[in-house]
Design a protein around this motif. Structure first.
Motif, PDB file in Angstrom:
ATOM      1  N   THR A   1       0.862  -1.181   0.000  1.00  0.00           N
ATOM      2  CA  THR A   1       0.000   0.000   0.000  1.00  0.00           C
ATOM      3  C   THR A   1       0.896   1.228   0.000  1.00  0.00           C
ATOM      4  O   THR A   1       1.796   1.352   0.833  1.00  0.00           O
ATOM      5  CB  THR A   1      -0.927   0.006   1.236  1.00  0.00           C
ATOM      6  N   VAL A   2       0.663   2.113  -0.952  1.00  0.00           N
ATOM      7  CA  VAL A   2       1.479   3.315  -1.091  1.00  0.00           C
ATOM      8  C   VAL A   2       0.563   4.528  -1.199  1.00  0.00           C
ATOM      9  O   VAL A   2      -0.602   4.414  -1.566  1.00  0.00           O
ATOM     10  CB  VAL A   2       2.401   3.245  -2.329  1.00  0.00           C
ATOM     11  N   ARG A   3       1.111   5.682  -0.865  1.00  0.00           N
ATOM     12  CA  ARG A   3       0.363   6.943  -0.970  1.00  0.00           C
ATOM     13  C   ARG A   3       1.077   7.859  -1.956  1.00  0.00           C
ATOM     14  O   ARG A   3       2.236   8.198  -1.753  1.00  0.00           O
ATOM     15  CB  ARG A   3       0.245   7.602   0.393  1.00  0.00           C
ATOM     16  N   LEU A   4       0.378   8.242  -2.995  1.00  0.00           N
ATOM     17  CA  LEU A   4       0.908   9.142  -4.004  1.00  0.00           C
ATOM     18  C   LEU A   4       0.422  10.553  -3.682  1.00  0.00           C
ATOM     19  O   LEU A   4      -0.775  10.807  -3.632  1.00  0.00           O
ATOM     20  CB  LEU A   4       0.420   8.704  -5.388  1.00  0.00           C
ATOM     21  N   GLU A   5       1.383  11.455  -3.418  1.00  0.00           N
ATOM     22  CA  GLU A   5       1.053  12.826  -3.038  1.00  0.00           C
ATOM     23  C   GLU A   5       1.563  13.793  -4.091  1.00  0.00           C
ATOM     24  O   GLU A   5       2.517  13.509  -4.806  1.00  0.00           O
ATOM     25  CB  GLU A   5       1.647  13.148  -1.671  1.00  0.00           C
ATOM     26  N   SER A   6       0.948  14.963  -4.142  1.00  0.00           N
ATOM     27  CA  SER A   6       1.259  15.924  -5.202  1.00  0.00           C
ATOM     28  C   SER A   6       2.660  16.497  -5.102  1.00  0.00           C
ATOM     29  O   SER A   6       3.213  16.933  -6.096  1.00  0.00           O
ATOM     30  CB  SER A   6       0.236  17.060  -5.188  1.00  0.00           C
ATOM     31  N   ASN A   7       3.241  16.522  -3.934  1.00  0.00           N
ATOM     32  CA  ASN A   7       4.548  17.149  -3.771  1.00  0.00           C
ATOM     33  C   ASN A   7       5.704  16.171  -3.964  1.00  0.00           C
ATOM     34  O   ASN A   7       6.826  16.469  -3.627  1.00  0.00           O
ATOM     35  CB  ASN A   7       4.649  17.798  -2.388  1.00  0.00           C
ATOM     36  N   ARG A   8       5.427  15.008  -4.512  1.00  0.00           N
ATOM     37  CA  ARG A   8       6.471  14.000  -4.653  1.00  0.00           C
ATOM     38  C   ARG A   8       6.864  13.800  -6.102  1.00  0.00           C
ATOM     39  O   ARG A   8       6.097  14.014  -7.017  1.00  0.00           O
ATOM     40  CB  ARG A   8       5.951  12.662  -4.100  1.00  0.00           C
ATOM     41  N   GLU A   9       8.070  13.343  -6.254  1.00  0.00           N
ATOM     42  CA  GLU A   9       8.539  12.902  -7.561  1.00  0.00           C
ATOM     43  C   GLU A   9       7.841  11.576  -7.863  1.00  0.00           C
ATOM     44  O   GLU A   9       7.153  11.020  -7.012  1.00  0.00           O
ATOM     45  CB  GLU A   9      10.068  12.694  -7.490  1.00  0.00           C
ATOM     46  N   PRO A  10       8.048  11.018  -9.044  1.00  0.00           N
ATOM     47  CA  PRO A  10       7.434   9.711  -9.316  1.00  0.00           C
ATOM     48  C   PRO A  10       7.770   8.716  -8.213  1.00  0.00           C
ATOM     49  O   PRO A  10       8.886   8.694  -7.686  1.00  0.00           O
ATOM     50  CB  PRO A  10       8.072   9.310 -10.647  1.00  0.00           C
ATOM     51  N   LEU A  11       6.815   7.960  -7.842  1.00  0.00           N
ATOM     52  CA  LEU A  11       6.941   7.000  -6.746  1.00  0.00           C
ATOM     53  C   LEU A  11       7.360   5.641  -7.313  1.00  0.00           C
ATOM     54  O   LEU A  11       6.783   5.152  -8.281  1.00  0.00           O
ATOM     55  CB  LEU A  11       5.591   6.873  -6.038  1.00  0.00           C
ATOM     56  N   THR A  12       8.380   5.052  -6.723  1.00  0.00           N
ATOM     57  CA  THR A  12       8.852   3.737  -7.144  1.00  0.00           C
ATOM     58  C   THR A  12       8.435   2.724  -6.091  1.00  0.00           C
ATOM     59  O   THR A  12       8.676   2.924  -4.898  1.00  0.00           O
ATOM     60  CB  THR A  12      10.388   3.719  -7.303  1.00  0.00           C
ATOM     61  N   VAL A  13       7.814   1.645  -6.524  1.00  0.00           N
ATOM     62  CA  VAL A  13       7.415   0.562  -5.624  1.00  0.00           C
ATOM     63  C   VAL A  13       8.184  -0.681  -6.064  1.00  0.00           C
ATOM     64  O   VAL A  13       8.089  -1.096  -7.219  1.00  0.00           O
ATOM     65  CB  VAL A  13       5.897   0.297  -5.710  1.00  0.00           C
ATOM     66  N   ARG A  14       8.957  -1.228  -5.156  1.00  0.00           N
ATOM     67  CA  ARG A  14       9.795  -2.385  -5.489  1.00  0.00           C
ATOM     68  C   ARG A  14       9.242  -3.661  -4.849  1.00  0.00           C
ATOM     69  O   ARG A  14       8.823  -3.649  -3.703  1.00  0.00           O
ATOM     70  CB  ARG A  14      11.221  -2.168  -4.967  1.00  0.00           C
ATOM     71  N   PHE A  15       9.283  -4.695  -5.625  1.00  0.00           N
ATOM     72  CA  PHE A  15       8.955  -6.030  -5.143  1.00  0.00           C
ATOM     73  C   PHE A  15      10.174  -6.897  -5.406  1.00  0.00           C
ATOM     74  O   PHE A  15      10.550  -7.110  -6.558  1.00  0.00           O
ATOM     75  CB  PHE A  15       7.731  -6.599  -5.888  1.00  0.00           C
ATOM     76  N   ASP A  16      10.838  -7.326  -4.351  1.00  0.00           N
ATOM     77  CA  ASP A  16      12.045  -8.153  -4.512  1.00  0.00           C
ATOM     78  C   ASP A  16      11.745  -9.601  -4.210  1.00  0.00           C
ATOM     79  O   ASP A  16      10.959  -9.966  -3.432  1.00  0.00           O
ATOM     80  CB  ASP A  16      13.165  -7.654  -3.579  1.00  0.00           C
TER      81      ASP A  16
END
Length: 193
Positions: A178-193
């Protein structure tokens, strides 16, 4: 947003900022006084509020409002045509607000006839049946402005997805993050290892 007090409000905000008062955002009433509103005036108001670089949250959205016939006769029902017009105006208002980069939220002022100062301006009837405006609201929020994506990664195990701001469940295989994408952020990276 569509009233006559915008200049006063801008002066007040400017004065507070000049005094060094910390302001985390701007709340602006969204009561639409009649059965319709001036879209250009609303955009100009949002542009004027956006000059401060602060998040804008629209509070107290309702239509029709206190200059409509429904304010003076609060037991009066809307005609089917008035209900359809309310839905069109809600959609128009929400689209303008959603399109403006300073706007971070809208708070509806009374959505149920059982607890609203102008019962007929609600989007749900007293028996909880949806009026056309409720259907228009749900269509915008849950169909048009809701991120749903399913696909495959590229040869490097990556994929890029444009998503609306907010909380997202990202699922890969049997794992979920679960991630939160906010307007003040750069592109969000979600990693699954």
């Amino acid at each position: 947003l569509t009233g006559r007090r915008l200049d006063d409000y801008l002066r007040q905000i400017r004065s507070l900022l000049e005094q060094g008062v910390p302001i985390g955002g701007i709340g602006v009433q969204g009561h639409l006084h009649g059965e319709t509103f001036d879209a250009r005036a609303m955009w100009r108001a949002l542009e004027a509020l956006g000059q401060f670089g602060l998040p804008v949250r629209i509070t107290e959205f309702n239509i029709p409002g206190q200059r409509s016939r429904l304010y003076h006769d609060r037991r009066a029902p809307m005609t089917p045509e008035e209900e359809r017009a309310q839905a069109r105006e809600l959609e128009r208002f929400y689209r303008i607000a959603f399109a403006h980069p300073a706007v971070q939220g809208i708070l509806m002022w009374g959505f149920w006839e059982g607890a609203n100062w102008i019962p007929s301006s609600s989007i749900y009837r007293r028996d909880w049946s949806p009026k056309p405006a409720a259907k228009a609201h749900r269509k915008l929020v849950f169909d048009e402005w809701w991120t749903r994506w399913q696909g495959r990664t590229d040869a490097n195990g990556r994929c890029r997805v444009r998503a609306f701001l907010g909380e997202h469940a990202v699922k890969v295989g049997g794992a979920t993050r679960t991630v939160r994408l906010e307007s003040n952020r750069e592109p969000l990276t979600v990693r699954f290892d």
